[in-house]
Design a protein around this motif. Structure first.
Motif, PDB file in Angstrom:
ATOM      1  N   VAL A  67      -2.837  -0.563  -7.951  1.00  0.00           N
ATOM      2  CA  VAL A  67      -3.700  -1.099  -6.889  1.00  0.00           C
ATOM      3  C   VAL A  67      -5.193  -0.997  -7.222  1.00  0.00           C
ATOM      4  O   VAL A  67      -6.030  -1.395  -6.411  1.00  0.00           O
TER       5      VAL A  67
ATOM      6  N   HIS B 117      -7.278  -2.690  -9.071  1.00  0.00           N
ATOM      7  CA  HIS B 117      -8.060  -3.926  -9.017  1.00  0.00           C
ATOM      8  C   HIS B 117      -8.375  -4.349  -7.587  1.00  0.00           C
ATOM      9  O   HIS B 117      -9.354  -5.040  -7.337  1.00  0.00           O
ATOM     10  N   GLY B 118      -7.565  -3.918  -6.639  1.00  0.00           N
ATOM     11  CA  GLY B 118      -7.737  -4.340  -5.260  1.00  0.00           C
ATOM     12  C   GLY B 118      -8.993  -3.837  -4.589  1.00  0.00           C
ATOM     13  O   GLY B 118      -9.550  -4.528  -3.725  1.00  0.00           O
ATOM     14  N   TYR B 119      -9.474  -2.683  -4.970  1.00  0.00           N
ATOM     15  CA  TYR B 119     -10.633  -2.117  -4.285  1.00  0.00           C
ATOM     16  C   TYR B 119     -11.898  -2.947  -4.494  1.00  0.00           C
ATOM     17  O   TYR B 119     -12.522  -3.377  -3.515  1.00  0.00           O
TER      18      TYR B 119
ATOM     19  N   TRP C  28     -14.360  -9.847  -1.577  1.00  0.00           N
ATOM     20  CA  TRP C  28     -13.787 -10.746  -0.592  1.00  0.00           C
ATOM     21  C   TRP C  28     -14.490 -10.623   0.768  1.00  0.00           C
ATOM     22  O   TRP C  28     -14.698 -11.624   1.462  1.00  0.00           O
TER      23      TRP C  28
ATOM     24  N   CYS D  33     -10.729   4.259  -3.679  1.00  0.00           N
ATOM     25  CA  CYS D  33     -10.511   4.011  -5.101  1.00  0.00           C
ATOM     26  C   CYS D  33     -10.709   5.296  -5.910  1.00  0.00           C
ATOM     27  O   CYS D  33      -9.930   5.602  -6.808  1.00  0.00           O
TER      28      CYS D  33
ATOM     29  N   GLU E 163     -12.060  -5.979  -5.587  1.00  0.00           N
ATOM     30  CA  GLU E 163     -11.771  -7.344  -5.132  1.00  0.00           C
ATOM     31  C   GLU E 163     -11.901  -7.454  -3.617  1.00  0.00           C
ATOM     32  O   GLU E 163     -12.408  -8.449  -3.102  1.00  0.00           O
ATOM     33  N   LYS E 164     -11.444  -6.441  -2.880  1.00  0.00           N
ATOM     34  CA  LYS E 164     -11.561  -6.461  -1.421  1.00  0.00           C
ATOM     35  C   LYS E 164     -13.027  -6.464  -1.006  1.00  0.00           C
ATOM     36  O   LYS E 164     -13.403  -7.164  -0.064  1.00  0.00           O
TER      37      LYS E 164
ATOM     38  N   GLN F  12     -14.700  -2.516 -12.168  1.00  0.00           N
ATOM     39  CA  GLN F  12     -13.458  -3.216 -12.498  1.00  0.00           C
ATOM     40  C   GLN F  12     -13.100  -3.035 -13.967  1.00  0.00           C
ATOM     41  O   GLN F  12     -11.933  -2.857 -14.304  1.00  0.00           O
TER      42      GLN F  12
END
Length: 190
Positions: A143, A145-147, A153, A118, A149-150, A172
């Motif tokens: 991309v 937001h994906g870091y 998760w 990120c 969120e992963k 975020q």
């Protein structure tokens, strides 16, 4: 604990100074009129104006010196990259402190790697913005937001509490403001 309090106080002072500069910009003949009204106008166009003002206020010197949305985007991307770097360092510390063989240790190490990616993505987006390559900056920022969120998760799927929930949320938020500013540049490109 004292360091966190001092940091929070400095951030509060920075935001207060930025708000004061914005207010001063409305005074007739104010030299701050151009710069702080740029910050104010720009932040009004983001998803969360107060958050934008807070993030840009954390680097008051560069924000006040900015004369374009492009320069403000670079400031916000820097703040987002710093947040990712700090989150990575924290994840690494927590991973090192966790017991060997525990899922938390492995997951935190994976999060640290995600945060390093990120940080690289924000640096890439900042380079693209600086070069006025807004299509590429938009792609890089899409991309963000994906870091975090992963990382969330990874813990969720294992049924474990996320030990960095606050850090992830703050990162975020900064990524979101940086993306808002990049999106502004992308939509308004010539």
């Amino acid at each position: 604990m004292a360091t966190m309090s001092v940091s929070r106080n400095l951030n509060t002072v920075s935001v207060a100074l930025l708000y004061a500069a914005v207010a001063a910009s409305f005074l007739p003949g104010s030299p701050a009129a151009g710069t702080s009204s740029l910050v104010s106008r720009t932040c009004r166009r983001t998803f969360d104006e107060r958050l934008c003002l807070s993030i840009l206020g954390s680097d008051i010197r560069r924000s006040a010196a900015a004369t374009t949305v492009q320069e403000l985007a670079v400031v916000a991307l820097g703040a987002a990259g710093n947040a990712a770097r700090d989150a990575g360092r924290r994840a690494t510390r927590l991973s090192a402190g966790a017991r060997r063989g525990t899922p938390e240790r492995d997951l935190l190490a994976q999060c640290a790697a995600l945060y390093a990616e990120c940080e690289s993505a924000t640096a890439e987006a900042a380079r693209e913005v600086s070069a006025a390559r807004y299509d590429d900056a938009h792609d890089a920022s899409s991309v963000f937001h994906g870091y975090p969120e992963k990382c969330d998760w990874l813990f969720y799927t294992r049924g474990l509490a996320m030990p960095m929930e606050k850090t992830n949320r703050e990162m975020q938020e900064k990524l979101g403001v940086a993306k808002d500013l990049v999106d502004m540049l992308y939509r308004n490109r010539v």
